[in-house]
Design a protein around this motif. Structure first.
Motif, PDB file in Angstrom:
ATOM      1  N   ILE A  73     -11.438  67.725 -37.314  1.00 52.87           N
ATOM      2  CA  ILE A  73     -12.139  68.287 -38.473  1.00 52.87           C
ATOM      3  C   ILE A  73     -13.267  67.354 -38.909  1.00 52.87           C
ATOM      4  O   ILE A  73     -14.386  67.797 -39.204  1.00 52.87           O
ATOM      5  CB  ILE A  73     -11.150  68.519 -39.630  1.00 52.87           C
ATOM      6  N   ALA A  74     -12.991  66.044 -38.931  1.00 45.15           N
ATOM      7  CA  ALA A  74     -14.010  65.070 -39.310  1.00 45.15           C
ATOM      8  C   ALA A  74     -15.201  65.135 -38.362  1.00 45.15           C
ATOM      9  O   ALA A  74     -16.362  65.104 -38.796  1.00 45.15           O
ATOM     10  CB  ALA A  74     -13.410  63.662 -39.327  1.00 45.15           C
ATOM     11  N   ASN A  75     -14.908  65.239 -37.066  1.00 44.07           N
ATOM     12  CA  ASN A  75     -15.988  65.352 -36.084  1.00 44.07           C
ATOM     13  C   ASN A  75     -16.807  66.619 -36.307  1.00 44.07           C
ATOM     14  O   ASN A  75     -18.031  66.623 -36.153  1.00 44.07           O
ATOM     15  CB  ASN A  75     -15.414  65.343 -34.662  1.00 44.07           C
ATOM     16  N   TRP A  76     -16.127  67.699 -36.677  1.00 41.26           N
ATOM     17  CA  TRP A  76     -16.823  68.965 -36.947  1.00 41.26           C
ATOM     18  C   TRP A  76     -17.806  68.791 -38.098  1.00 41.26           C
ATOM     19  O   TRP A  76     -18.947  69.274 -38.036  1.00 41.26           O
ATOM     20  CB  TRP A  76     -15.796  70.052 -37.266  1.00 41.26           C
ATOM     21  N   TYR A  77     -17.394  68.095 -39.148  1.00 39.03           N
ATOM     22  CA  TYR A  77     -18.286  67.863 -40.286  1.00 39.03           C
ATOM     23  C   TYR A  77     -19.487  67.013 -39.877  1.00 39.03           C
ATOM     24  O   TYR A  77     -20.624  67.264 -40.313  1.00 39.03           O
ATOM     25  CB  TYR A  77     -17.538  67.186 -41.441  1.00 39.03           C
ATOM     26  N   VAL A  78     -19.259  65.999 -39.065  1.00 39.41           N
ATOM     27  CA  VAL A  78     -20.356  65.136 -38.624  1.00 39.41           C
ATOM     28  C   VAL A  78     -21.339  65.923 -37.755  1.00 39.41           C
ATOM     29  O   VAL A  78     -22.557  65.809 -37.908  1.00 39.41           O
ATOM     30  CB  VAL A  78     -19.823  63.908 -37.860  1.00 39.41           C
ATOM     31  N   ILE A  79     -20.822  66.746 -36.846  1.00 39.41           N
ATOM     32  CA  ILE A  79     -21.671  67.497 -35.916  1.00 39.41           C
ATOM     33  C   ILE A  79     -22.466  68.580 -36.630  1.00 39.41           C
ATOM     34  O   ILE A  79     -23.628  68.836 -36.306  1.00 39.41           O
ATOM     35  CB  ILE A  79     -20.804  68.109 -34.794  1.00 39.41           C
ATOM     36  N   THR A  80     -21.855  69.218 -37.634  1.00 38.56           N
ATOM     37  CA  THR A  80     -22.511  70.329 -38.320  1.00 38.56           C
ATOM     38  C   THR A  80     -23.282  69.896 -39.556  1.00 38.56           C
ATOM     39  O   THR A  80     -24.193  70.608 -40.001  1.00 38.56           O
ATOM     40  CB  THR A  80     -21.482  71.385 -38.758  1.00 38.56           C
ATOM     41  N   THR A 134     -24.704  69.653 -49.106  1.00 42.02           N
ATOM     42  CA  THR A 134     -25.918  70.451 -49.016  1.00 42.02           C
ATOM     43  C   THR A 134     -27.050  69.597 -48.446  1.00 42.02           C
ATOM     44  O   THR A 134     -27.241  68.464 -48.875  1.00 42.02           O
ATOM     45  CB  THR A 134     -26.320  70.954 -50.410  1.00 42.02           C
ATOM     46  N   ALA A 135     -27.790  70.143 -47.511  1.00 44.71           N
ATOM     47  CA  ALA A 135     -28.969  69.517 -46.893  1.00 44.71           C
ATOM     48  C   ALA A 135     -28.639  68.560 -45.765  1.00 44.71           C
ATOM     49  O   ALA A 135     -29.515  68.219 -44.967  1.00 44.71           O
ATOM     50  CB  ALA A 135     -29.827  68.778 -47.928  1.00 44.71           C
ATOM     51  N   TYR A 136     -27.387  68.123 -45.636  1.00 44.31           N
ATOM     52  CA  TYR A 136     -27.067  67.150 -44.585  1.00 44.31           C
ATOM     53  C   TYR A 136     -27.073  67.767 -43.187  1.00 44.31           C
ATOM     54  O   TYR A 136     -27.061  67.046 -42.190  1.00 44.31           O
ATOM     55  CB  TYR A 136     -25.716  66.493 -44.866  1.00 44.31           C
ATOM     56  N   TRP A 137     -27.127  69.099 -43.095  1.00 44.75           N
ATOM     57  CA  TRP A 137     -27.209  69.752 -41.791  1.00 44.75           C
ATOM     58  C   TRP A 137     -28.447  69.300 -41.029  1.00 44.75           C
ATOM     59  O   TRP A 137     -28.496  69.378 -39.793  1.00 44.75           O
ATOM     60  CB  TRP A 137     -27.255  71.284 -41.960  1.00 44.75           C
ATOM     61  N   TYR A 138     -29.463  68.818 -41.749  1.00 43.54           N
ATOM     62  CA  TYR A 138     -30.727  68.452 -41.123  1.00 43.54           C
ATOM     63  C   TYR A 138     -30.590  67.264 -40.167  1.00 43.54           C
ATOM     64  O   TYR A 138     -31.311  67.189 -39.161  1.00 43.54           O
ATOM     65  CB  TYR A 138     -31.748  68.108 -42.219  1.00 43.54           C
ATOM     66  N   ILE A 139     -29.656  66.351 -40.439  1.00 48.24           N
ATOM     67  CA  ILE A 139     -29.577  65.118 -39.664  1.00 48.24           C
ATOM     68  C   ILE A 139     -29.120  65.351 -38.222  1.00 48.24           C
ATOM     69  O   ILE A 139     -29.743  64.818 -37.289  1.00 48.24           O
ATOM     70  CB  ILE A 139     -28.689  64.079 -40.363  1.00 48.24           C
ATOM     71  N   PRO A 140     -28.039  66.120 -37.960  1.00 47.78           N
ATOM     72  CA  PRO A 140     -27.701  66.380 -36.546  1.00 47.78           C
ATOM     73  C   PRO A 140     -28.852  67.020 -35.780  1.00 47.78           C
ATOM     74  O   PRO A 140     -29.124  66.648 -34.636  1.00 47.78           O
ATOM     75  CB  PRO A 140     -26.495  67.325 -36.649  1.00 47.78           C
ATOM     76  N   MET A 141     -29.545  67.961 -36.409  1.00 45.09           N
ATOM     77  CA  MET A 141     -30.708  68.567 -35.772  1.00 45.09           C
ATOM     78  C   MET A 141     -31.830  67.548 -35.616  1.00 45.09           C
ATOM     79  O   MET A 141     -32.486  67.454 -34.564  1.00 45.09           O
ATOM     80  CB  MET A 141     -31.188  69.769 -36.591  1.00 45.09           C
ATOM     81  N   GLY A 142     -32.065  66.749 -36.652  1.00 42.98           N
ATOM     82  CA  GLY A 142     -33.133  65.767 -36.624  1.00 42.98           C
ATOM     83  C   GLY A 142     -32.957  64.727 -35.541  1.00 42.98           C
ATOM     84  O   GLY A 142     -33.928  64.324 -34.887  1.00 42.98           O
TER      85      GLY A 142
END
Length: 361
Positions: A131-138, A143-151
């Motif tokens: 679950i922790a890995n899922w949060y890091v990957i997604t 809010t807004a932290y989704w940008y970092i995996p994509m970035g």
């Protein structure tokens, strides 16, 4: 004694000039980023056509962020890219702050969280580490932290971008990718970093191209910025009338309406750049300060805005009985930015240069 001749390629390349317009644009971009997360606590119920049109002009400020990132990549790194050093710095000063600031929220999501807990809506994972890995990957932690995996994936493409630069193929790739992005849209809940990358990659490439061709681009946008502004507003109104308000997130291969917000935001980016270019010789202190602290504000502000909708179910912070509007949203935005700025300055003073590992600044 005659000086020893040095190889032509050993001479240091000239340092690129500092651009006030791009720096000021960074300050404006972070305002749009934060504003997109402040309409709920401002009590703004987006219902009328005018509200929807304003909302469409306000949302998806990430396009500005990505465009500026591409522009600065060419302006700063294209003549001296050390890929290993580049990715090392991005890991230390982008991914590490993301990880450190995510950990407390990941623990909270797993152990307490809301009811139902966020991850239960999207995955059947049960082991805490999975679950922790899922949060890091997604980036679903805040809010807004989704940008970092994509970035991080975007940063990793630097050699390919350099190849396109050398081959003069930026537009050849960016234009079809832009059309594809309008069809694919942003992903559901911004959880799919690969889909986000496909969506924002053409914006990044346009940013790189704009820097490389700024001597041609700036005269053009200075001449036609008003027409581009009118077109952007028209796109926002058309979307509001036919398709609704906000980003139309969807599954990548689900066929729906075209994403009009992407071309609208690209036009607005060029409009803002044209206006700021008219004041290139002026140092706008508030925007410069925001630009300096923009990445720290990005990391900090979700710690303020996220609890409003995740924990407290979006309370009407200003007691406006859901009669908020763009003005109340702007008010909340500047309050959140001010608080984030003060927190960033405090952390900077306490940690000095080490603050970059925590808040990216």
């Amino acid at each position: 004694m005659k000086p020893v001749n040095q190889p032509a390629n050993s001479a240091p390349k000239p340092k690129k000039a500092f651009l006030n317009s791009i720096n000021h644009f960074r300050g404006i971009a972070i305002i749009f980023i934060v504003m997109a997360h402040c309409y709920r606590p401002a009590g703004w119920q987006v219902e009328t056509l005018a509200d929807k049109a304003w909302f469409n002009l306000m949302m998806n400020g990430t396009v500005f962020f990505v465009f500026i990132s591409g522009f600065l990549f060419h302006h700063v790194f294209s003549h001296r890219l050390d890929y290993r050093k580049y990715m090392t710095n991005k890991t230390k000063f982008v991914f590490l702050p993301y990880l450190l600031l995510s950990i407390p929220w990941i623990v909270w999501h797993i152990t307490a969280g809301t009811t139902p807990q966020m991850h239960l809506n999207y995955t059947e994972l049960t082991h805490p580490m999975s679950i922790a890995n899922w949060y890091v990957i997604t980036g679903r932690t805040l809010t807004a932290y989704w940008y970092i995996p994509m970035g991080m994936m975007l940063f990793a493409l630097a050699p390919w971008v350099m190849h396109l630069l050398k081959k003069q193929q930026l537009l050849l790739i960016a234009i079809p990718l832009f059309i594809a992005a309008m069809i694919i849209h942003r992903p559901l809940a911004n959880l799919n970093a690969i889909q986000s990358l496909v969506y924002f990659l053409p914006v990044y490439l346009f940013g790189v191209w704009s820097s490389e061709n700024k001597n041609k681009l700036f005269p053009f946008i200075n001449k036609y910025w008003l027409a581009m502004l009118v077109t952007a507003i028209a796109l926002a109104i058309i979307q509001a009338h036919y398709f609704g308000a906000g980003t139309l997130n969807k599954a990548a291969f689900e066929l729906t309406v075209p994403d009009l917000m992407l071309p609208q935001k690209m036009l607005l980016a060029l409009v803002i750049l044209a206006i700021l270019n008219k004041f290139e010789h002026v140092q706008i202190k508030p925007l410069q300060k925001l630009a300096d602290v923009s990445f720290a504000i990005y990391f900090i502000h979700p710690w303020i805005t996220t609890p409003w909708w995740m924990i407290f179910d979006s309370p009407d912070l200003l007691h406006m009985d859901n009669q908020g509007n763009l003005i109340s949203t702007l008010l909340v935005t500047f309050v959140v930015i001010a608080i984030s700025y003060v927190i960033a300055i405090t952390i900077k003073r306490l940690m000095n240069k080490r603050s970059r590992y925590l808040i990216g600044w």
